[in-house]
Structures are given as structure tokens and as C-alpha cells.
Design an enzyme around this catalytic site. Structure first.
Site, PDB file in Angstrom:
ATOM      1  N   GLU A   1       0.683  -1.169  -0.001  1.00  0.00           N
ATOM      2  CA  GLU A   1      -0.010  -0.661  -0.121  1.00  0.00           C
ATOM      3  C   GLU A   1       0.729   1.371  -0.027  1.00  0.00           C
ATOM      4  O   GLU A   1       0.577   1.984   0.025  1.00  0.00           O
ATOM      5  CB  GLU A   1      -0.743  -0.038   1.246  1.00  0.00           C
ATOM      6  CG  GLU A   1      -1.967  -1.331   1.319  1.00  0.00           C
ATOM      7  CD  GLU A   1      -3.287  -1.057   2.129  1.00  0.00           C
ATOM      8  OE1 GLU A   1      -2.568  -0.264   2.724  1.00  0.00           O
ATOM      9  OE2 GLU A   1      -4.378  -1.365   1.947  1.00  0.00           O
TER      10      GLU A   1
ATOM     11  N   GLU B   1     -10.656  -4.144   8.928  1.00  0.00           N
ATOM     12  CA  GLU B   1      -9.671  -3.553   9.238  1.00  0.00           C
ATOM     13  C   GLU B   1      -8.152  -4.170   8.377  1.00  0.00           C
ATOM     14  O   GLU B   1      -8.336  -3.728   7.286  1.00  0.00           O
ATOM     15  CB  GLU B   1      -8.827  -3.705  10.747  1.00  0.00           C
ATOM     16  CG  GLU B   1      -7.514  -3.092  10.788  1.00  0.00           C
ATOM     17  CD  GLU B   1      -7.852  -1.508  10.570  1.00  0.00           C
ATOM     18  OE1 GLU B   1      -7.893  -1.062   9.952  1.00  0.00           O
ATOM     19  OE2 GLU B   1      -8.921  -0.869  10.840  1.00  0.00           O
TER      20      GLU B   1
ATOM     21  N   TYR C   1      -5.255 -10.033   3.761  1.00  0.00           N
ATOM     22  CA  TYR C   1      -4.165  -9.971   3.189  1.00  0.00           C
ATOM     23  C   TYR C   1      -3.921 -11.282   2.760  1.00  0.00           C
ATOM     24  O   TYR C   1      -4.336 -12.235   3.907  1.00  0.00           O
ATOM     25  CB  TYR C   1      -2.881  -8.908   4.243  1.00  0.00           C
ATOM     26  CG  TYR C   1      -1.539  -9.029   3.114  1.00  0.00           C
ATOM     27  CD1 TYR C   1      -1.418  -8.511   2.465  1.00  0.00           C
ATOM     28  CD2 TYR C   1      -0.709 -10.619   3.358  1.00  0.00           C
ATOM     29  CE1 TYR C   1       0.357  -9.080   1.716  1.00  0.00           C
ATOM     30  CE2 TYR C   1       0.671 -11.106   2.694  1.00  0.00           C
ATOM     31  CZ  TYR C   1       0.552  -9.560   1.562  1.00  0.00           C
ATOM     32  OH  TYR C   1       2.151 -10.042   1.413  1.00  0.00           O
ATOM     33  N   VAL C   2      -3.487 -12.008   1.857  1.00  0.00           N
ATOM     34  CA  VAL C   2      -3.200 -13.033   1.319  1.00  0.00           C
ATOM     35  C   VAL C   2      -1.777 -13.501   1.343  1.00  0.00           C
ATOM     36  O   VAL C   2      -1.675 -12.684  -0.182  1.00  0.00           O
ATOM     37  CB  VAL C   2      -3.818 -13.984   0.174  1.00  0.00           C
ATOM     38  CG1 VAL C   2      -4.356 -14.912  -0.028  1.00  0.00           C
ATOM     39  CG2 VAL C   2      -5.490 -13.720   0.794  1.00  0.00           C
TER      40      VAL C   2
ATOM     41  N   GLY D   1      -5.767 -16.072  -5.530  1.00  0.00           N
ATOM     42  CA  GLY D   1      -5.919 -16.336  -7.320  1.00  0.00           C
ATOM     43  C   GLY D   1      -6.771 -17.885  -6.176  1.00  0.00           C
ATOM     44  O   GLY D   1      -7.123 -18.655  -7.157  1.00  0.00           O
TER      45      GLY D   1
ATOM     46  N   GLY E   1      -8.572 -18.719  -3.840  1.00  0.00           N
ATOM     47  CA  GLY E   1     -10.191 -18.511  -2.762  1.00  0.00           C
ATOM     48  C   GLY E   1      -9.657 -18.239  -0.993  1.00  0.00           C
ATOM     49  O   GLY E   1     -10.558 -18.908  -0.953  1.00  0.00           O
TER      50      GLY E   1
ATOM     51  N   ASN F   1      -6.795   0.699  -6.587  1.00  0.00           N
ATOM     52  CA  ASN F   1      -6.199  -0.814  -6.243  1.00  0.00           C
ATOM     53  C   ASN F   1      -7.690  -1.164  -6.681  1.00  0.00           C
ATOM     54  O   ASN F   1      -7.952  -2.596  -6.632  1.00  0.00           O
ATOM     55  CB  ASN F   1      -6.483  -1.865  -4.531  1.00  0.00           C
ATOM     56  CG  ASN F   1      -5.228  -2.893  -4.378  1.00  0.00           C
ATOM     57  OD1 ASN F   1      -5.263  -3.742  -5.207  1.00  0.00           O
ATOM     58  ND2 ASN F   1      -5.897  -3.447  -3.195  1.00  0.00           N
TER      59      ASN F   1
ATOM     60  N   TYR G   1     -13.840  -7.463  -5.671  1.00  0.00           N
ATOM     61  CA  TYR G   1     -14.761  -7.317  -3.937  1.00  0.00           C
ATOM     62  C   TYR G   1     -16.011  -7.544  -4.921  1.00  0.00           C
ATOM     63  O   TYR G   1     -17.276  -7.831  -4.208  1.00  0.00           O
ATOM     64  CB  TYR G   1     -14.408  -6.087  -3.438  1.00  0.00           C
ATOM     65  CG  TYR G   1     -13.500  -6.093  -2.722  1.00  0.00           C
ATOM     66  CD1 TYR G   1     -13.289  -7.208  -1.268  1.00  0.00           C
ATOM     67  CD2 TYR G   1     -12.523  -4.953  -1.975  1.00  0.00           C
ATOM     68  CE1 TYR G   1     -11.695  -7.756  -1.361  1.00  0.00           C
ATOM     69  CE2 TYR G   1     -10.812  -5.379  -1.160  1.00  0.00           C
ATOM     70  CZ  TYR G   1     -11.182  -6.295  -0.660  1.00  0.00           C
ATOM     71  OH  TYR G   1     -10.056  -6.233   0.145  1.00  0.00           O
TER      72      TYR G   1
END
Length: 161
Positions: free
Chosen positions: A27, A84, A87-88, A94, A96, A125, A132
Site C-alpha cells: 500500500e 481492518e 491479506y493473502v 487467486g 480462494g 487497487n 470485491y
């Protein structure tokens, strides 16, 4: 290989901190993370925790996390969840994992009678925005986020005028 979503435990703290730093880097704000492990430990596992964390795990490897807390709608008279951070790890994107974390948060909302699951996303982003929207989330374009912090917060707290 079964993806598991579970509540965080204290042993997850170093990984959560690393993910928070990785997210801040993504970010474009790496120097804004001042959180320590003890800060996070107190927030998540202290005497009266007000912040919660879900962990995505695949074959004993932590792949992502979601940090959340309750919010409240006076119009609905009900609590909701404010996400809040989500994060992956990039090597698991991609697959899931993010959707599974959001699904678990939605399940918590439904089970507890909470009426909203909401979060912020940076306007640049686009991949996150597209993701989303693909799960039915709607942007709240008519709202502007405001924040008071640092010296402005101190001044507001002490200004008697």
C-alpha cells in the site's frame, strides 16, 4: 489439500506482523507500521480483546489473515463487522483464500445477527476492487473518510474553545 480458516492464536503473532508489514509495503506506506508484537498480542489476546483475527491455513502454512472488529449502525440498531485488514500471501492469491476469509466473516455476521460487513479499499487497487465487486460488495462512493490523528488529535483533545 484443505484450506482451513481458524481464529488466530498467539503463535501466529510473528506471521501476522509480517503480513501487516507486507500489506503496508504493497500500500506504499511501509514506514507507517509502528505496531509491535506486544501491541498486537494485547489487542488480540489481552484481558478484553476488541480486535479479532482469522487465519487462512493450508497444510500448516499460514497463507493469509483478516483482522476485524465490531462497528455499529444507529440506523439499523445492529452491529456489523469492520474488516481492518485482509491479506493473502502473493503465492496463494487467486486460489480462494481471500474469498474463504470473507466467507467466514459473512458467516459470523449471519450467525450473530450482524447486518453489515464493510471495509475500505484504496482507490488505485483495481484488482481488489474487481474482486470485491465479484462477490457482491458495493462501493460506498457517496461517503468520504475523515481522520484526526497526531498533533491534530492532541489539539482537538485539549482545545477548550
Amino acid at each position: 489439500m484443505q484450506l482451513k480458516i481458524r481464529d488466530a492464536v498467539q503463535a501466529d503473532l510473528p506471521k501476522i506482523i509480517q503480513f501487516i508489514k507486507d500489506l503496508a509495503e504493497y500500500e506504499k506506506a511501509p514506514n507507517e507500521v509502528v505496531l509491535s508484537i506486544s501491541d498486537l498480542e494485547q489487542s488480540l489476546f489481552g484481558a478484553n480483546p476488541q480486535v479479532y483475527c482469522l487465519i487462512a491455513e493450508l497444510e500448516n502454512e499460514v497463507t493469509g489473515f483478516a483482522v476485524w472488529h465490531l462497528n455499529y449502525s444507529t440506523w439499523l440498531g445492529k452491529h456489523g463487522i469492520y474488516l481492518e485488514d485482509l491479506y493473502v500471501d502473493p503465492k496463494y492469491r487467486g486460489q480462494g483464500h481471500g474469498k474463504a476469509l470473507l466467507r467466514k466473516l459473512a458467516q459470523i455476521c449471519v450467525e450473530r445477527g450482524y447486518k453489515r460487513l464493510q471495509w475500505w479499499v484504496l482507490d488505485w487497487n483495481q484488482s481488489a476492487i474487481d474482486f470485491y465487486k465479484s462477490i457482491g460488495a458495493e462501493p460506498m462512493d457517496q461517503w468520504t473518510v475523515f481522520r484526526v490523528s497526531g498533533s491534530s488529535l492532541e489539539k482537538l483533545a485539549t482545545d477548550a474553545s
